[in-house]
Write an enzyme that holds these catalytic residues in place. Structure first.
Site, PDB file in Angstrom:
ATOM      1  N   LEU A 108       0.820  -1.211   0.000  1.00  0.00           N
ATOM      2  CA  LEU A 108       0.000   0.000   0.000  1.00  0.00           C
ATOM      3  C   LEU A 108       0.855   1.264   0.000  1.00  0.00           C
ATOM      4  O   LEU A 108       0.475   2.277  -0.590  1.00  0.00           O
ATOM      5  CB  LEU A 108      -0.954  -0.021   1.196  1.00  0.00           C
ATOM      6  CG  LEU A 108      -2.044  -1.087   1.088  1.00  0.00           C
ATOM      7  CD1 LEU A 108      -2.848  -1.169   2.385  1.00  0.00           C
ATOM      8  CD2 LEU A 108      -2.972  -0.812  -0.091  1.00  0.00           C
ATOM      9  N   LYS A 109       2.000   1.224   0.646  1.00  0.00           N
ATOM     10  CA  LYS A 109       2.899   2.376   0.616  1.00  0.00           C
ATOM     11  C   LYS A 109       3.382   2.651  -0.802  1.00  0.00           C
ATOM     12  O   LYS A 109       3.420   3.805  -1.271  1.00  0.00           O
ATOM     13  CB  LYS A 109       4.086   2.134   1.546  1.00  0.00           C
ATOM     14  CG  LYS A 109       5.233   3.123   1.405  1.00  0.00           C
ATOM     15  CD  LYS A 109       4.827   4.556   1.693  1.00  0.00           C
ATOM     16  CE  LYS A 109       6.053   5.456   1.672  1.00  0.00           C
ATOM     17  NZ  LYS A 109       5.700   6.873   1.804  1.00  0.00           N
ATOM     18  N   VAL A 110       3.745   1.602  -1.533  1.00  0.00           N
ATOM     19  CA  VAL A 110       4.189   1.770  -2.914  1.00  0.00           C
ATOM     20  C   VAL A 110       3.040   2.287  -3.779  1.00  0.00           C
ATOM     21  O   VAL A 110       3.236   3.142  -4.651  1.00  0.00           O
ATOM     22  CB  VAL A 110       4.753   0.435  -3.450  1.00  0.00           C
ATOM     23  CG1 VAL A 110       4.972   0.501  -4.946  1.00  0.00           C
ATOM     24  CG2 VAL A 110       6.068   0.098  -2.748  1.00  0.00           C
TER      25      VAL A 110
END
Length: 322
Positions: A166-168
């Protein structure tokens, strides 16, 4: 609780500062002695190496520039991992790699959490940044008090690796928006629009976004300083593209973004500040995209407040099995 922090760069140094500011017993390590000395002067303990840090701490957080750097640190810490030890990976990294490293930690009785942050260095500095946390629910509840000192909004994303995916995803969206903001500002200027007015029109309209309201300001100032560089953008959007290829998603915008930033790094260098990607359009048009009254760097004017867990929309907050 004794907490260790490895990686005192643009983001890590601000996160570690939040721990120190909130009275956490903190030990730090970085390859740059001056950064360690600065924290020691503020009351932190300096560690000799990563193994010693893990040996002396209950929780060790890492915030490092690449998956390879994180892997090297984990390998060094691993002999000192035992039951009761927890590793927090706060870097933006590859989800497959974080699962591999987490398995090594867990095999020795420790716990691992991938917990990257999102919201910019200015919010990391004030403890108002958002944090994603991937781990089992019991581990999440154990580390949540610490995460609430580091950030304002904390989201449990699921098992280890989910937070890194999700960060990416969010960094890819921010990069796509950065490029579109650059194109919008240059096109508005080429059409004869006043850039202060153009900025405000976008801000109060359906074109508004977090990236426009933050990075747009330092673009117009001319400093382009968000403490984030083109090589880091390239790493993040490359990780996103790799996820899409692995899962069979035929993306169209992502390959173009990767090409744009390959060109940006070739022109301006890998350590150029990422908003300088607008220079490609400035050079192509001969336009200067600056305007008066905008700040040279981002400052978070939201007061620091206690962090809290965010529940996904439409879902009940899960609880750990007792």
């Amino acid at each position: 609780m004794q907490v260790g922090f490895i990686g005192l760069g643009n983001v890590g140094g601000k996160l570690a500062g939040s721990l120190l500011r909130n009275g956490v017993d903190l030990t730090v390590l970085d390859r740059k002695p001056d950064l360690v000395a600065g924290f020691a002067a503020r009351g932190a303990t300096a560690a000799g190496d990563a193994a010693a840090l893990m040996r002396g701490c209950d929780v060790v957080a890492t915030c490092l520039p690449s998956p390879a750097a994180s892997a090297a640190v984990v390998e060094e810490m691993l002999p000192e991992v035992a039951a009761g030890k927890t590793w927090l990976e706060m870097s933006t990294t590859d989800d497959a790699e974080i699962r591999r490293l987490a398995a090594l930690i867990e095999a020795r009785g420790g716990a691992a959490v991938d917990c990257p942050v999102s919201g910019g260095c200015h919010r990391a500095d004030t403890g108002n940044i958002s944090i994603f946390a991937g781990c089992d629910r019991a581990t999440f509840e154990r580390v949540l008090p610490l995460l609430k000192l580091l950030g304002r909004r904390v989201l449990h994303t699921g098992p280890v690796g989910s937070a890194s995916v999700l960060k990416v995803v969010t960094n890819y969206l921010a990069t796509a928006n950065l490029v579109s903001v650059c194109e919008a500002l240059v096109t508005a200027r080429a059409a004869g629009m006043d850039l202060n007015t153009a900025y405000e029109a976008i801000r109060i309209s359906s074109g508004a976004s977090f990236v426009h309201e933050t990075e747009g300001q330092v673009i117009l100032n001319g400093s382009r300083d968000i403490s984030f560089t083109m090589d880091l953008v390239a790493k993040d959007i490359g990780l996103f593209q790799a996820i899409a290829e692995r899962t069979g998603v035929p993306l169209e915008i992502s390959p173009l973004l990767n090409e744009i930033f390959r060109d940006g790094r070739a022109r301006y260098g890998p350590r150029a500040l990422s908003p300088n990607i607008i220079r490609r359009l400035e050079e192509a048009t001969g336009l200067d995209i600056r305007a008066p009254g905008f700040p040279p760097e981002l400052i978070d004017d939201e007061p620091e407040a206690p962090g809290h867990e965010v529940a996904p929309a439409g879902a009940a907050r899960p609880v750990a099995a007792r």
